[in-house]
Every structure is written in C-alpha cells, then in structure tokens.
Design a protein around this motif. Structure first.
Motif, PDB file in Angstrom:
ATOM      1  N   LEU A 156       0.830  -1.204   0.000  1.00 53.57           N
ATOM      2  CA  LEU A 156       0.000   0.000   0.000  1.00 53.57           C
ATOM      3  C   LEU A 156       0.863   1.252   0.000  1.00 53.57           C
ATOM      4  O   LEU A 156       0.635   2.186  -0.785  1.00 53.57           O
ATOM      5  N   VAL A 157       1.852   1.290   0.876  1.00 51.95           N
ATOM      6  CA  VAL A 157       2.755   2.445   0.956  1.00 51.95           C
ATOM      7  C   VAL A 157       3.450   2.665  -0.383  1.00 51.95           C
ATOM      8  O   VAL A 157       3.538   3.801  -0.884  1.00 51.95           O
ATOM      9  N   GLU A 158       3.915   1.581  -0.990  1.00 47.06           N
ATOM     10  CA  GLU A 158       4.586   1.679  -2.293  1.00 47.06           C
ATOM     11  C   GLU A 158       3.629   2.232  -3.358  1.00 47.06           C
ATOM     12  O   GLU A 158       4.007   3.076  -4.174  1.00 47.06           O
ATOM     13  N   GLY A 159       2.389   1.767  -3.328  1.00 53.28           N
ATOM     14  CA  GLY A 159       1.404   2.224  -4.305  1.00 53.28           C
ATOM     15  C   GLY A 159       1.106   3.706  -4.174  1.00 53.28           C
ATOM     16  O   GLY A 159       1.021   4.436  -5.170  1.00 53.28           O
ATOM     17  N   ILE A 160       0.964   4.186  -2.927  1.00 50.40           N
ATOM     18  CA  ILE A 160       0.683   5.613  -2.720  1.00 50.40           C
ATOM     19  C   ILE A 160       1.909   6.455  -3.055  1.00 50.40           C
ATOM     20  O   ILE A 160       1.793   7.557  -3.612  1.00 50.40           O
ATOM     21  N   GLU A 161       3.106   5.944  -2.737  1.00 51.23           N
ATOM     22  CA  GLU A 161       4.335   6.660  -3.114  1.00 51.23           C
ATOM     23  C   GLU A 161       4.396   6.875  -4.618  1.00 51.23           C
ATOM     24  O   GLU A 161       4.741   7.960  -5.093  1.00 51.23           O
ATOM     25  N   ARG A 162       4.038   5.855  -5.375  1.00 48.45           N
ATOM     26  CA  ARG A 162       4.029   6.003  -6.832  1.00 48.45           C
ATOM     27  C   ARG A 162       2.976   7.012  -7.267  1.00 48.45           C
ATOM     28  O   ARG A 162       3.179   7.758  -8.224  1.00 48.45           O
ATOM     29  N   ARG A 163       1.856   7.007  -6.552  1.00 44.78           N
ATOM     30  CA  ARG A 163       0.763   7.910  -6.914  1.00 44.78           C
ATOM     31  C   ARG A 163       1.171   9.374  -6.719  1.00 44.78           C
ATOM     32  O   ARG A 163       0.847  10.234  -7.547  1.00 44.78           O
ATOM     33  N   ILE A 164       1.884   9.673  -5.630  1.00 46.45           N
ATOM     34  CA  ILE A 164       2.246  11.071  -5.383  1.00 46.45           C
ATOM     35  C   ILE A 164       3.572  11.436  -6.046  1.00 46.45           C
ATOM     36  O   ILE A 164       3.934  12.618  -6.121  1.00 46.45           O
ATOM     37  N   GLY A 165       4.298  10.409  -6.548  1.00 45.52           N
ATOM     38  CA  GLY A 165       5.460  10.647  -7.397  1.00 45.52           C
ATOM     39  C   GLY A 165       6.587  11.420  -6.756  1.00 45.52           C
ATOM     40  O   GLY A 165       7.346  12.093  -7.449  1.00 45.52           O
ATOM     41  N   GLY A 166       6.718  11.373  -5.451  1.00 44.54           N
ATOM     42  CA  GLY A 166       7.813  12.065  -4.789  1.00 44.54           C
ATOM     43  C   GLY A 166       7.728  13.567  -4.837  1.00 44.54           C
ATOM     44  O   GLY A 166       8.716  14.269  -4.585  1.00 44.54           O
ATOM     45  N   GLN A 167       6.565  14.119  -5.168  1.00 37.17           N
ATOM     46  CA  GLN A 167       6.417  15.571  -5.261  1.00 37.17           C
ATOM     47  C   GLN A 167       6.502  16.211  -3.874  1.00 37.17           C
ATOM     48  O   GLN A 167       6.013  15.650  -2.894  1.00 37.17           O
ATOM     49  N   PRO A 168       7.105  17.381  -3.781  1.00 36.38           N
ATOM     50  CA  PRO A 168       7.250  18.030  -2.468  1.00 36.38           C
ATOM     51  C   PRO A 168       5.911  18.502  -1.904  1.00 36.38           C
ATOM     52  O   PRO A 168       5.719  18.530  -0.691  1.00 36.38           O
ATOM     53  N   SER A 195      -4.576 -13.567  -3.696  1.00 29.72           N
ATOM     54  CA  SER A 195      -4.245 -12.159  -3.933  1.00 29.72           C
ATOM     55  C   SER A 195      -5.192 -11.564  -4.959  1.00 29.72           C
ATOM     56  O   SER A 195      -5.289 -12.044  -6.092  1.00 29.72           O
ATOM     57  N   PHE A 196      -5.905 -10.516  -4.562  1.00 33.71           N
ATOM     58  CA  PHE A 196      -6.817  -9.810  -5.455  1.00 33.71           C
ATOM     59  C   PHE A 196      -6.124  -8.684  -6.203  1.00 33.71           C
ATOM     60  O   PHE A 196      -6.462  -8.369  -7.332  1.00 33.71           O
ATOM     61  N   ASP A 197      -5.164  -8.016  -5.532  1.00 37.92           N
ATOM     62  CA  ASP A 197      -4.714  -6.715  -6.022  1.00 37.92           C
ATOM     63  C   ASP A 197      -3.280  -6.465  -5.560  1.00 37.92           C
ATOM     64  O   ASP A 197      -3.007  -6.442  -4.361  1.00 37.92           O
ATOM     65  N   PRO A 198      -2.324  -6.284  -6.485  1.00 38.51           N
ATOM     66  CA  PRO A 198      -0.929  -6.033  -6.068  1.00 38.51           C
ATOM     67  C   PRO A 198      -0.721  -4.657  -5.438  1.00 38.51           C
ATOM     68  O   PRO A 198       0.341  -4.394  -4.882  1.00 38.51           O
ATOM     69  N   LEU A 199      -1.707  -3.764  -5.538  1.00 35.46           N
ATOM     70  CA  LEU A 199      -1.668  -2.450  -4.880  1.00 35.46           C
ATOM     71  C   LEU A 199      -0.561  -1.534  -5.395  1.00 35.46           C
ATOM     72  O   LEU A 199      -0.138  -0.623  -4.680  1.00 35.46           O
ATOM     73  N   VAL A 200      -0.089  -1.757  -6.601  1.00 32.28           N
ATOM     74  CA  VAL A 200       0.974  -0.895  -7.118  1.00 32.28           C
ATOM     75  C   VAL A 200       0.527  -0.127  -8.357  1.00 32.28           C
ATOM     76  O   VAL A 200       1.314   0.539  -9.001  1.00 32.28           O
ATOM     77  N   ALA A 201      -0.761  -0.228  -8.688  1.00 32.62           N
ATOM     78  CA  ALA A 201      -1.294   0.510  -9.835  1.00 32.62           C
ATOM     79  C   ALA A 201      -2.558   1.239  -9.403  1.00 32.62           C
ATOM     80  O   ALA A 201      -3.133   0.950  -8.355  1.00 32.62           O
ATOM     81  N   ASP A 202      -2.986   2.193 -10.227  1.00 34.15           N
ATOM     82  CA  ASP A 202      -4.177   2.969  -9.887  1.00 34.15           C
ATOM     83  C   ASP A 202      -5.472   2.220 -10.151  1.00 34.15           C
ATOM     84  O   ASP A 202      -6.534   2.640  -9.718  1.00 34.15           O
ATOM     85  N   THR A 203      -5.413   1.127 -10.883  1.00 32.52           N
ATOM     86  CA  THR A 203      -6.626   0.406 -11.270  1.00 32.52           C
ATOM     87  C   THR A 203      -6.961  -0.674 -10.250  1.00 32.52           C
ATOM     88  O   THR A 203      -6.193  -1.611 -10.075  1.00 32.52           O
ATOM     89  N   PRO A 204      -8.119  -0.568  -9.570  1.00 34.44           N
ATOM     90  CA  PRO A 204      -8.483  -1.588  -8.596  1.00 34.44           C
ATOM     91  C   PRO A 204      -9.017  -2.846  -9.261  1.00 34.44           C
ATOM     92  O   PRO A 204      -9.396  -2.849 -10.430  1.00 34.44           O
ATOM     93  N   ASP A 205      -9.047  -3.921  -8.509  1.00 33.21           N
ATOM     94  CA  ASP A 205      -9.617  -5.187  -8.970  1.00 33.21           C
ATOM     95  C   ASP A 205     -11.128  -5.029  -9.155  1.00 33.21           C
ATOM     96  O   ASP A 205     -11.782  -4.286  -8.418  1.00 33.21           O
ATOM     97  N   ASP A 206     -11.704  -5.720 -10.153  1.00 34.53           N
ATOM     98  CA  ASP A 206     -13.133  -5.588 -10.404  1.00 34.53           C
ATOM     99  C   ASP A 206     -13.961  -6.092  -9.237  1.00 34.53           C
ATOM    100  O   ASP A 206     -15.066  -5.630  -8.991  1.00 34.53           O
ATOM    101  N   PHE A 207     -13.400  -7.038  -8.490  1.00 35.38           N
ATOM    102  CA  PHE A 207     -14.089  -7.538  -7.303  1.00 35.38           C
ATOM    103  C   PHE A 207     -14.197  -6.434  -6.256  1.00 35.38           C
ATOM    104  O   PHE A 207     -15.243  -6.231  -5.638  1.00 35.38           O
ATOM    105  N   GLY A 208     -13.094  -5.709  -6.059  1.00 34.36           N
ATOM    106  CA  GLY A 208     -13.116  -4.602  -5.112  1.00 34.36           C
ATOM    107  C   GLY A 208     -14.101  -3.530  -5.525  1.00 34.36           C
ATOM    108  O   GLY A 208     -14.802  -2.948  -4.691  1.00 34.36           O
ATOM    109  N   TYR A 209     -14.166  -3.252  -6.822  1.00 35.28           N
ATOM    110  CA  TYR A 209     -15.132  -2.262  -7.302  1.00 35.28           C
ATOM    111  C   TYR A 209     -16.558  -2.718  -6.998  1.00 35.28           C
ATOM    112  O   TYR A 209     -17.410  -1.918  -6.596  1.00 35.28           O
TER     113      TYR A 209
END
Length: 547
Positions: A156-168, A195-209
């Motif tokens: 999860l932390v890795e996924g959000i880090e990618r989402r915010i892209g290290g921006q200040p 495992s439903f979702d690797p949590l490293v991309a912005d696209t959620p699993d259809d089950f989660g949706y």
C-alpha cells in the motif's frame, strides 16, 4: 369443486396475510403507550427516515430526545421499537437473542446476495457455522496474521508513493479507494490465501469495485429489499434470477451484476483451494498464506469434523463471500474515517505518528508491540465509538416478550414504566450508534472525538451501564451469538495500516466537500447527492523535523 377449493385457498391466504401484516393497524398494542416521533407518512411510517442516506439528524433526535427507547412506525401503520437502553439491549442480543431474531428481510437478502453464510442463517444453523469458524479467529491465529498484514501494508505504501510521485507538495488521493483495495487484499491473503490486487497501480480489482458499489446500490433499493421475505423462496434460484430481468429498476440490475461478480470469484477461489487440499500438504503450503489463512483453516476443520458438524459446499462458498464483504467494507470505511479525522486534527495525527515512530524505530511492529500502543488504541476506539460503521441493526420478535429497562420511561398515559411488553412480530431497531453516543452514559462530551478519553479510567456511568457489546463497552461490533466474529482481525488490520501510513505520509483535508452517507455500512461521497464512494485527501511524504 376445484374452483371452490381454489377460491377457499385464495381467501385463506389473503386472510392470513391481512392478519399477519395489518393487524397492528387495528389491534391496540402496548407500544402505543411509548413516546416517539410521529410517522412521516402512513405508507412508510418512519422507515424512510431510518434508511435515508441523510438520516443522521433523525438518529440524533432519537438519541437526544428519548431515554433509551422510542416507538416508531413502520410501513402501513405497523409499530416498531427503537432501543438503545443497555438493559433492554442485553435482553435483545444476549439473554433472549433467539426471541429477538434477525429481521427476515435481512436474512433473506444476505442469503440471496452472499449465500448461506453467517449473515444468512439463524438459530442452530448459525451456531453450527460459528462453532466451526471460531478457531480461525483465535488470538494465536491472529498473531500469525501480522507478517501478512505488514507485507500488504508495505505494498500500500509503495502504491501511494508512486501515486504522489515524490512531489514536495501534497497530492490529492482518493484514500477510500486505497483503503478498500488494501482491506480486500488483507482479507484475500490472510482470509482466503488469495491475492486480489498487487496495490501498485491505480486500477483496482473488479471484485473490489463490486464490493464498494454494494452499499450505494443497496441504498437505492432499500424499499424493494423489504419485499424479499415474500419473494425470496419463490421457485428455484434460476427462476428468481430470470424474474429480475422484468424489474424496471437499474439499481436491481446493478445489484445482480455485483452478486454475479462476487459469486464467480468466490467459486474460483474455492475450487483452487479445494484442488490444493486434494493434492496434499505441499500444494497447500505453496499457496499464498501457506495454508494458514482463515479459509484453509476452515476447510481443514470441516474435513476433520464429525459428519453431523460438516458444512456443505454451498455453505463454505457462502462463508467466503461473507468474509470478503464483511471484512472489506467495514474495515476500509473505518480506516478512511480514521484518516479523515486525523487530517482534521493535525495535533492528534502528529502525536500518534510520534508514538508509532518511537515504538518502531524504523522496523515493523510485531503483535505485542501493536496492541500495547496506548494512543493508537485510543484513536481506534474513539473512532469506532463515535463513527461506528454500522449505525443500527434490525430484529423481529418471534414470540411475545418483555423488555426490562435500566432507565424507566414515562408512558403517554403518565405512568412510569420499568419494562415494556413487546408483541410477537414486532420490528425492533437496536441503535448501536445511539448507545455509543448516549450522553447519559458517555457524558456531555459524547459527541466529541476525544481519543484522550481512553487514556484514563472510563466514567462509572460507562462501566456501570453494562453495555452488552463484545468490544470495549461499545455496541460497534454487537454482542451475543451474532457479535462480529472478526472484530479482532479488523482491529489488527487497522493498527498495522495506520502505523505504516503515518510513518510515511502526512494527511490533510481536501477542499472538496466530503459527506458521510447513512447506510448498512456508512460510506463517504463528494457531496450529499453523489452515489460514487470517494474520500479525497491531500497526501504528502512525511519529512521529520531536524533536531
């Protein structure tokens, strides 16, 4: 002759229906002496107010204006009773729980949606299922879950880090989406060995949706849901499914698609696990969770159980769908609410962050450390008290009953009542949120979010009330034989995720207006009219201040 028999059958059936569902309109009831708000309409009574996604004001009025009980009206003049008096609640959910059973519409809805799992069974059938499931939720097993929780949390932390892209600067992130995906992956790996979702991309699993769309869709069909006791046993499942095509309601069709998605994935996971068990211990150990997940334990227990205690395949599938929904929606929304409150109270967020950082020293926390962090525990308890994910549950009396009261009420005839006779077939609404927010028990600051209240002994008014909840003098996880079986699992999930997130990020509110909707499980949207669950927040990387 046949015509006469048919006429007689129709007359008898109509008479029975009229007596069962309309006798309360013409027969005087002891509930008529109980104070309560007026009906909003004869057709719906107060039911729409109870189920309205904007109905927080109505619940607050019940909590503030009535001393633990209030008479309400259901559809077509039927009397209902709203209860948050602790002694009365003890009778309903513990002492006489088989007299005050789950409402028929609730059981049959859940059976149609999830199958015959814990949420769709009653009485001895429910007890049999729970007996087989209990060992999977033991403290010893919860300890073994921590490495799985932590690994998912790091993703999860890795996924959000990618989402915010290290921006200040802070970046807007939909934290409800991330919490939902995380909770799904946690119950997937720790609960199902999947495992439903690797949590490293912005696209959620259809089950989660599908799971996240469940509550908004259910809100849209709440009135139709009350018809289920009359149609749920109509013909075969295939016939009932075909009849759905003729209901001109887009929400009904959407719910059908949600159920299809949930059931299809449950069957897929179950078949995979069953195949592994058939291939032996080595195949099981190679699965996610290495055979220590809840479902593997349940399958093993079912294989070892006496013949009369075994659950059929249909019920095992029902448990899977129930696990996934119950564990994902409540926990993810509770986590989202906690993050929202921490964003609104930066001083609490920083105090909690420092507690976590001092305890962890850059390492992952184990079970004993997690459960011994006092401020983390206080933040979780206070959030679950003031903002319980489930605000109320419905019960129905299977026979005449008498409810004792801890606080007497004055009847409309002026007499003081120490107990209330409740006729058979009465709908009783247990106000979980009202109990948690009752100023008579929690004090004048009951409506304030104050984690500090848990850092010193609770007031005598709380301990002496003997609230029958399974968790911390609260009704959040219910009590008795239908208490939430996974509340310890949920608590650990929340604590692991909060520790990892607060060690890495800071959270501030988004300028977008967030509204929390009253539903079977409360959920946030941007504004009070949107139907899309969402919680935008501003998220930035945490930068420790120089000493």
């Amino acid at each position: 002759m046949i015509s006469l028999l048919l006429q007689g059958a129709v007359i008898c059936s109509a008479s029975w229906l009229l007596w069962k569902y309309f006798r309360q309109v013409v027969v005087k009831s002891p509930l008529d002496n109980i104070p309560g708000p007026p009906a909003q309409s004869f057709l719906y009574g107060n039911l729409k107010q109870l189920l309205d996604r904007n109905g927080w004001g109505f619940l607050s009025n019940l909590t503030e204006s009535y001393p633990g009980v209030a008479k309400l009206y259901g559809p077509l003049g039927r009397r209902m009773l709203y209860v948050f008096d602790p002694t009365a609640m003890h009778s309903i959910i513990v002492k006489e729980q088989y007299v005050f059973e789950e409402a028929e519409f609730f059981i049959k809805t859940n059976r149609l949606v999830f199958g015959p799992g814990l949420l769709g069974t009653l009485g001895s059938h429910h007890r049999k299922q729970r007996k087989l499931l209990n060992p999977a939720f033991s403290i010893a097993h919860m300890r073994r879950m921590i490495p799985i929780f932590t690994a998912v949390g790091h993703k999860l932390v890795e996924g959000i880090e990618r989402r915010i892209g290290g921006q200040p600067a802070a970046v807007e992130v939909d934290m409800l989406s991330w919490m939902g995906r995380t909770a799904l992956e946690l119950i997937g790996q720790a609960g199902l060995g999947y495992s439903f979702d690797p949590l490293v991309a912005d696209t959620p699993d259809d089950f989660g949706y599908a799971i996240k769309a469940f509550q908004p869709t259910m809100v849209a069909i709440n009135a139709l849901r009350r018809l289920l006791p009359y149609v749920a046993d109509l013909g075969s499942p295939a016939l009932r499914r075909k009849l759905l095509q003729f209901i001109p309601n887009p929400a009904v069709r959407k719910m059908r698609d949600i159920v299809d998605t949930m059931w299809r994935r449950s069957v897929e996971i179950y078949e995979s696990k069953k195949l592994a068990f058939e291939q032996g211990d080595e195949a099981v150990s190679q699965q996610i969770g290495e055979g220590k997940d809840l479902m593997s334990i349940l399958l093993q227990a079912n294989m070892n159980a006496a013949e009369e205690d075994k659950l059929p395949e249909e019920e095992l599938l029902g448990q899977m769908a129930t696990f996934i929904f119950a564990a994902m929606d409540t926990t993810s929304n509770a986590l989202a609410m906690t993050l929202s409150l921490l964003a609104e109270h930066p001083e609490v967020q920083e105090k909690l962050r420092q507690e976590i950082l001092e305890a962890s020293k850059g390492e992952d926390l184990g079970y004993d450390s997690l459960v011994s962090l006092p401020y983390l525990d206080a933040v979780c308890r206070e959030t679950l008290r003031l903002h319980a994910p489930v605000a109320q549950v419905f019960r129905e009396t299977r026979e005449d009953a008498v409810l004792p009261l801890s606080t007497p009420v004055r009847g409309l005839d002026g007499k003081i009542l120490h107990e209330i006779p409740v006729p058979k077939d009465t709908t009783v609404v247990v106000g979980l949120l009202s109990s948690n927010q009752n100023k008579q028990i929690w004090g004048e600051d009951a409506l304030e979010w104050k984690p500090e209240r848990w850092l010193s002994p609770l007031p005598e008014s709380v301990t002496e009330a003997k609230i029958p909840g399974v968790y911390s003098n609260l009704m959040t996880f219910l009590g008795g034989g239908r208490a939430c079986i996974g509340f310890k699992f949920s608590q650990l999930e929340m604590k692991v995720v909060l520790c990892l997130l607060l060690s890495k990020f800071t959270f501030t509110p988004s300028p977008k207006p967030v509204f929390w909707n009253l539903s079977g499980v409360r959920f946030p949207t941007v504004g009070p009219t949107s139907t899309k669950p969402s919680l935008p927040m501003n998220v930035a990387l945490y930068k420790p201040q120089a000493a």
